[in-house]
Design an enzyme around this catalytic site. Structure first.
Site, PDB file in Angstrom:
ATOM      1  N   SER A 229      65.444  40.041  28.342  1.00  0.00           N
ATOM      2  CA  SER A 229      64.483  41.099  28.045  1.00  0.00           C
ATOM      3  C   SER A 229      65.029  42.081  27.016  1.00  0.00           C
ATOM      4  CB  SER A 229      64.116  41.841  29.326  1.00  0.00           C
ATOM      5  OG  SER A 229      63.048  42.727  29.090  1.00  0.00           O
ATOM      6  N   GLN A 251      64.956  48.293  31.129  1.00  0.00           N
ATOM      7  CA  GLN A 251      65.174  46.936  30.635  1.00  0.00           C
ATOM      8  C   GLN A 251      66.629  46.502  30.778  1.00  0.00           C
ATOM      9  OE1 GLN A 251      62.411  44.940  29.746  1.00  0.00           O
ATOM     10  NE2 GLN A 251      61.734  46.775  30.819  1.00  0.00           N
ATOM     11  N   HIS A 254      67.703  44.521  33.861  1.00  0.00           N
ATOM     12  CA  HIS A 254      67.236  43.149  34.048  1.00  0.00           C
ATOM     13  C   HIS A 254      68.380  42.145  34.033  1.00  0.00           C
ATOM     14  CE1 HIS A 254      62.923  42.676  34.326  1.00  0.00           C
ATOM     15  NE2 HIS A 254      62.715  43.552  33.370  1.00  0.00           N
ATOM     16  N   HIS A 320      59.336  44.480  23.760  1.00  0.00           N
ATOM     17  CA  HIS A 320      58.610  45.700  24.123  1.00  0.00           C
ATOM     18  C   HIS A 320      58.933  46.792  23.120  1.00  0.00           C
ATOM     19  CE1 HIS A 320      59.641  43.664  28.027  1.00  0.00           C
ATOM     20  NE2 HIS A 320      58.339  43.799  28.209  1.00  0.00           N
ATOM     21  N   ASP A 353      54.305  46.039  32.698  1.00  0.00           N
ATOM     22  CA  ASP A 353      54.925  44.989  33.511  1.00  0.00           C
ATOM     23  C   ASP A 353      54.105  44.656  34.739  1.00  0.00           C
ATOM     24  OD1 ASP A 353      57.129  44.199  32.124  1.00  0.00           O
ATOM     25  OD2 ASP A 353      58.583  45.319  33.306  1.00  0.00           O
ATOM     26  N   HIS A 412      40.280   4.415   3.468  1.00  0.00           N
ATOM     27  CA  HIS A 412      39.539   5.657   3.700  1.00  0.00           C
ATOM     28  C   HIS A 412      38.328   5.726   2.773  1.00  0.00           C
ATOM     29  CE1 HIS A 412      42.990   6.951   6.013  1.00  0.00           C
ATOM     30  NE2 HIS A 412      42.461   8.147   6.231  1.00  0.00           N
TER      31      HIS A 412
END
Length: 423
Positions: A229, A251, A254, A320, A353, A412
């Site tokens: 994070s 953060q 984490h 973030h 969050d 084609h």
């Protein structure tokens, strides 16, 4: 936290591919065993890594009942309210099929079809992440995915955490499995006796989960290769130093590889934030993790102007971004790269969050330059629809054949000209 200033080199790099050869080899062994042995491999790896001996992988009705009994009504109500907010937000992302015609009778369009089956991975074991359940399941549900499968590592008692079970049940998930790690990704990708394969796997996880998702990509779709994070905060002298420090720490706690960066035009704020971080850090239960993250990937950069600060933010392309300036809406227009953007002093990152409704599965490690957060779009396919009339082919057929021959593809060209000859 280190303080840098205009002219100093700013580097915050974390590469998933650094020194992970042994982990990648381990993941490949795990995936190969799951592909070959199915449930037997899942049970054996669960015993090895989670220290749990299971007789059944699927969460039973009795376990769902026990999960509700283990959680108070206030928590259940909270989960329901957060789920409603997330569903409301994601309903605005729904795309409709569209078609257009012209006077020649040509019809062109795009058919939007939900995936048939999606797998949502939820980290677990010693921690509970009901928010990851909501963020993964709800956009799939809104998209119209008919089969949603949840996998998560079991606790030592052989069960999933009650909050994860309740969140999944509230979202209408009928398949929950007690398996985590690379082995869960293998089960979702290849299928086993108990778990039928899915079309796409989403959700955060540790390094082994990320590497497993990378290995199975192509057999199934994946959302992203999520790294640790990260948060960046753009602030001027009007910002509240205590708020800024708290959000950086939100953060940093984490993961030891989480990044927390403040970019500010105020030397005074920089010094105050550094002091507040030190004070608040001492009060955190996860202070050892946060301290290591800040020591390695935390810094404060004092920019000469807001313009320079914005340029730095765009170079970082953070997961973030919080903007705490006198007029954050003015800065918003200049932000090109960020996973989620939080405006003003009361829009703390944890609001997104858990509760606001936006998705918290976001691009990391600079990938916000080219990717977006998890959304309804991740759970649908878009098919082109083409219907040419006889008149339209007569009008444009020679041009189409000429383009085919420009590329040396005679068959084609003839496929079109055959129809022109009939006319």
């Amino acid at each position: 936290m280190k303080i840098l200033r205009t002219g100093d080199a700013l580097t915050v790099t974390r590469n998933l591919e650094d020194n992970i050869d042994s982990e990648r080899e381990a993941v490949q062994r795990i995936l190969a065993s799951v592909k070959k042995e199915g449930d037997a491999a899942l049970l054996e790896w669960t015993k090895t890594f989670d220290h749990v001996t299971l007789s059944s992988l699927q969460v039973s009705e009795q376990e769902i009942k026990e999960a509700y009994e283990a959680i108070d009504q206030k928590t259940i109500t909270l989960i329901k309210e957060a789920a409603q907010n997330i569903e409301t937000y994601h309903k605005n992302q729904v795309r409709a099929s569209w078609f257009m015609t012209n006077e020649e009778g040509t019809l062109l369009g795009q058919k939007v079809t939900p995936l048939a089956a999606a797998g949502v991975y939820v980290p677990g074991g010693t921690a509970a992440y009901p928010s990851s359940v909501l963020m993964g399941v709800i956009p799939a549900k809104v998209a119209g995915v008919s089969r949603i499968v949840l996998t998560s590592p079991p606790m030592r008692n052989g069960k999933l955490t009650p909050a994860v079970i309740v969140a999944a049940n509230e979202c209408g998930v009928h398949e929950m499995y007690k398996v985590g790690g690379a082995q869960a990704i293998g089960a979702l990708a290849y299928g086993t006796q108990s778990i039928a394969a899915v079309d796409k796997i989403v959700g955060p996880g540790n390094l082994y989960v990320a590497l497993a998702k990378k290995e199975v990509f192509g057999t199934v779709g994946i959302d992203a290769l999520a790294g640790p994070s990260e948060i960046a905060i753009l602030a001027d002298e009007t910002a509240n130093a205590a708020y800024v420090a708290a959000d950086l720490l939100s953060q940093a706690e984490h993961d030891v590889r989480a990044a927390a960066v403040l970019v500010t035009t105020s030397e005074t704020l920089a010094q105050e934030v550094k002091q507040h971080v030190a004070l608040q850090l001492e009060q955190l239960p996860r202070r050892a993790i946060a301290a290591q993250a800040l020591d390695t990937y935390g810094l404060i950069y004092v920019a000469s102007s807001i313009e320079e600060g914005i340029n730095i933010i765009n170079e970082l392309a953070p997961e973030h971004l919080e903007i705490m300036t006198r007029d954050p809406y003015q800065e918003l227009a200049s932000i090109k790269h960020a996973g989620a953007i939080f405006l003003g002093r009361y829009s703390s990152e944890p609001v997104g969050d858990y509760f606001a409704g936006s998705n918290h599965v976001l691009p990391t490690s600079g990938s916000a330059r080219f990717s977006s957060g998890l959304s309804v779009d991740d759970f649908v396919k878009k098919s082109s629809v083409i219907a040419y009339s006889q008149q339209a082919l007569k009008h444009h057929g020679e041009k189409i054949a000429a383009f085919a021959r420009l590329e040396g593809l005679e068959a084609h060209a003839r496929a079109v000209e055959l129809r022109l000859e009939e006319q």
